[in-house]
Design a protein around this motif. Structure first.
Motif, mmCIF file in Angstrom:
data_model
loop_
_atom_site.group_PDB
_atom_site.id
_atom_site.type_symbol
_atom_site.label_atom_id
_atom_site.label_comp_id
_atom_site.label_asym_id
_atom_site.label_seq_id
_atom_site.Cartn_x
_atom_site.Cartn_y
_atom_site.Cartn_z
ATOM 1 N N ILE A 111 -7.527 -7.649 -13.509
ATOM 2 C CA ILE A 111 -8.912 -7.879 -13.904
ATOM 3 C C ILE A 111 -9.055 -9.375 -14.162
ATOM 4 C CG2 ILE A 111 -10.720 -7.406 -15.604
ATOM 5 C CD1 ILE A 111 -9.199 -4.766 -16.239
ATOM 6 N N GLU A 112 -9.932 -10.023 -13.399
ATOM 7 C CA GLU A 112 -10.189 -11.448 -13.590
ATOM 8 C C GLU A 112 -10.916 -11.632 -14.917
ATOM 9 O OE1 GLU A 112 -9.180 -14.056 -11.800
ATOM 10 O OE2 GLU A 112 -8.144 -12.688 -10.430
ATOM 11 N N LYS A 113 -10.382 -12.514 -15.778
ATOM 12 C CA LYS A 113 -10.970 -12.707 -17.100
ATOM 13 C C LYS A 113 -12.392 -13.253 -17.019
ATOM 14 C CE LYS A 113 -9.313 -14.298 -20.842
ATOM 15 N NZ LYS A 113 -8.675 -15.131 -21.847
ATOM 16 N N LYS A 114 -12.627 -14.171 -16.129
ATOM 17 C CA LYS A 114 -13.941 -14.823 -16.067
ATOM 18 C C LYS A 114 -15.014 -13.910 -15.497
ATOM 19 C CE LYS A 114 -12.318 -19.552 -15.804
ATOM 20 N NZ LYS A 114 -12.251 -20.790 -15.059
ATOM 21 N N THR A 115 -14.669 -13.098 -14.495
ATOM 22 C CA THR A 115 -15.679 -12.294 -13.802
ATOM 23 C C THR A 115 -15.630 -10.816 -14.152
ATOM 24 O OG1 THR A 115 -14.237 -11.829 -11.910
ATOM 25 C CG2 THR A 115 -15.571 -13.854 -11.821
ATOM 26 N N GLY A 116 -14.508 -10.339 -14.665
ATOM 27 C CA GLY A 116 -14.347 -8.918 -14.947
ATOM 28 C C GLY A 116 -14.066 -8.089 -13.709
ATOM 29 N N LYS A 117 -13.876 -8.756 -12.562
ATOM 30 C CA LYS A 117 -13.644 -8.038 -11.304
ATOM 31 C C LYS A 117 -12.263 -7.368 -11.329
ATOM 32 C CE LYS A 117 -13.157 -8.544 -6.371
ATOM 33 N NZ LYS A 117 -12.831 -9.424 -5.285
ATOM 34 N N LEU A 118 -12.254 -6.066 -10.999
ATOM 35 C CA LEU A 118 -11.019 -5.301 -10.923
ATOM 36 C C LEU A 118 -10.552 -5.239 -9.472
ATOM 37 C CD1 LEU A 118 -8.894 -3.257 -12.090
ATOM 38 C CD2 LEU A 118 -10.540 -1.464 -11.497
ATOM 39 N N SER A 119 -9.281 -5.516 -9.255
ATOM 40 C CA SER A 119 -8.707 -5.332 -7.918
ATOM 41 C C SER A 119 -7.433 -4.507 -8.048
ATOM 42 C CB SER A 119 -8.431 -6.675 -7.236
ATOM 43 O OG SER A 119 -7.485 -7.406 -7.977
ATOM 44 N N THR A 120 -7.203 -3.688 -7.046
ATOM 45 C CA THR A 120 -6.037 -2.812 -7.019
ATOM 46 C C THR A 120 -5.392 -2.895 -5.648
ATOM 47 O OG1 THR A 120 -7.110 -1.272 -8.550
ATOM 48 C CG2 THR A 120 -5.243 -0.424 -7.291
ATOM 49 N N ASP A 121 -4.086 -3.041 -5.622
ATOM 50 C CA ASP A 121 -3.386 -2.945 -4.345
ATOM 51 C C ASP A 121 -2.086 -2.175 -4.570
ATOM 52 O OD1 ASP A 121 -1.034 -5.342 -3.771
ATOM 53 O OD2 ASP A 121 -2.275 -5.573 -5.534
ATOM 54 N N ILE A 122 -1.592 -1.598 -3.487
ATOM 55 C CA ILE A 122 -0.361 -0.816 -3.543
ATOM 56 C C ILE A 122 0.613 -1.389 -2.529
ATOM 57 C CG2 ILE A 122 0.687 1.458 -3.220
ATOM 58 C CD1 ILE A 122 -1.952 2.704 -4.041
ATOM 59 N N VAL A 123 1.846 -1.591 -2.959
ATOM 60 C CA VAL A 123 2.907 -2.021 -2.063
ATOM 61 C C VAL A 123 3.985 -0.944 -2.045
ATOM 62 C CG1 VAL A 123 2.481 -4.491 -2.368
ATOM 63 C CG2 VAL A 123 4.109 -3.334 -3.851
ATOM 64 N N TYR A 124 4.694 -0.893 -0.942
ATOM 65 C CA TYR A 124 5.728 0.117 -0.736
ATOM 66 C C TYR A 124 7.052 -0.574 -0.475
ATOM 67 C CZ TYR A 124 1.548 2.888 -0.127
ATOM 68 O OH TYR A 124 0.321 3.481 -0.343
ATOM 69 N N GLY A 125 8.134 0.072 -0.846
ATOM 70 C CA GLY A 125 9.424 -0.554 -0.621
ATOM 71 C C GLY A 125 10.572 0.418 -0.750
ATOM 72 N N LEU A 126 11.781 -0.165 -0.698
ATOM 73 C CA LEU A 126 13.001 0.625 -0.763
ATOM 74 C C LEU A 126 14.127 -0.204 -1.344
ATOM 75 C CD1 LEU A 126 14.351 0.974 2.868
ATOM 76 C CD2 LEU A 126 12.538 -0.546 2.219
ATOM 77 N N THR A 127 15.144 0.497 -1.820
ATOM 78 C CA THR A 127 16.277 -0.164 -2.449
ATOM 79 C C THR A 127 17.537 0.659 -2.238
ATOM 80 O OG1 THR A 127 17.135 -1.065 -4.535
ATOM 81 C CG2 THR A 127 15.855 0.960 -4.690
ATOM 82 N N ASP A 128 18.667 -0.009 -2.350
ATOM 83 C CA ASP A 128 19.941 0.707 -2.295
ATOM 84 C C ASP A 128 20.376 1.161 -3.681
ATOM 85 O OD1 ASP A 128 20.635 -2.059 -3.036
ATOM 86 O OD2 ASP A 128 22.690 -1.303 -2.934
ATOM 87 N N HIS A 129 19.645 0.782 -4.715
ATOM 88 C CA HIS A 129 19.970 1.236 -6.070
ATOM 89 C C HIS A 129 19.718 2.736 -6.186
ATOM 90 C CE1 HIS A 129 20.896 -2.240 -8.574
ATOM 91 N NE2 HIS A 129 19.937 -2.920 -7.967
ATOM 92 N N THR A 130 20.649 3.446 -6.768
ATOM 93 C CA THR A 130 20.438 4.855 -7.079
ATOM 94 C C THR A 130 19.587 4.944 -8.342
ATOM 95 O OG1 THR A 130 22.357 5.031 -8.531
ATOM 96 C CG2 THR A 130 22.743 5.422 -6.162
ATOM 97 N N PRO A 131 19.006 6.107 -8.623
ATOM 98 C CA PRO A 131 18.261 6.244 -9.879
ATOM 99 C C PRO A 131 19.136 5.986 -11.107
ATOM 100 C CG PRO A 131 17.711 8.040 -8.400
ATOM 101 C CD PRO A 131 18.862 7.293 -7.764
ATOM 102 N N GLU A 132 20.434 6.181 -10.968
ATOM 103 C CA GLU A 132 21.339 5.929 -12.093
ATOM 104 C C GLU A 132 21.597 4.437 -12.311
ATOM 105 O OE1 GLU A 132 21.311 9.815 -10.769
ATOM 106 O OE2 GLU A 132 22.153 8.198 -9.550
#
Length: 152
Positions: A108-129
């Protein structure tokens, strides 16, 4: 291209984060197989099949694994949420993958109040542990940071 830059650096046990340009199978093999390091990569249009596969899984999702509260960053309020899965590990054609993720970034831009949303996707070799959702989100958030040497 990027691999020679790492030759003289001790990266064993470290997590290398990279944006789409470096989301490459050869780099993943090198990091995990030859250097005992980890990767956390973002998938974008330069890997269209990989991106489509991850995006499709997260198209319908429940509550985020972690949702950060809004904080003031760079003149705007920012929040991130992450969803993780191991359901694609045997399906994705990518070396040593142990988790895929979707990260939603809201600002949310402080001056304008404009909300922006984006989604990025990815992967990793880390296990959940070795890296739960909170740690993966921290790796992603720290992407543009520089770690101090010797505690300084």
């Amino acid at each position: 291209m990027f691999i020679p830059l790492l030759a003289g650096t001790d990266i064993a046990g470290k997590t290398i984060t990279a944006d789409a340009l470096l989301t490459q199978r050869n780099l993943a093999r090198y990091l995990v197989g030859e250097r005992a390091a980890h990767y956390l990569f973002t998938a974008k249009d330069n890997q269209p099949t990989l991106l489509a596969d991850i995006r499709l899984l997260f198209e319908v999702h429940g509550e985020a694994d972690i949702r950060e509260p809004f904080t003031l960053e760079h003149g705007r309020l920012e929040s991130r949420a992450i969803w993780t899965t191991t359901r694609l590990n045997d399906y994705l054609n990518f070396p040593d993958v142990e988790q895929a993720f979707a990260i939603e970034r809201q600002s949310i831009e402080k001056k304008t109040g404009k909300l922006s949303t984006d989604i990025v996707y990815g992967l990793t070799d880390h296990t959940p542990e070795t890296a739960d959702a909170a740690r993966l989100l921290a790796f992603n958030r720290g992407y543009w940071s520089v770690e101090p040497r010797n505690g300084s």
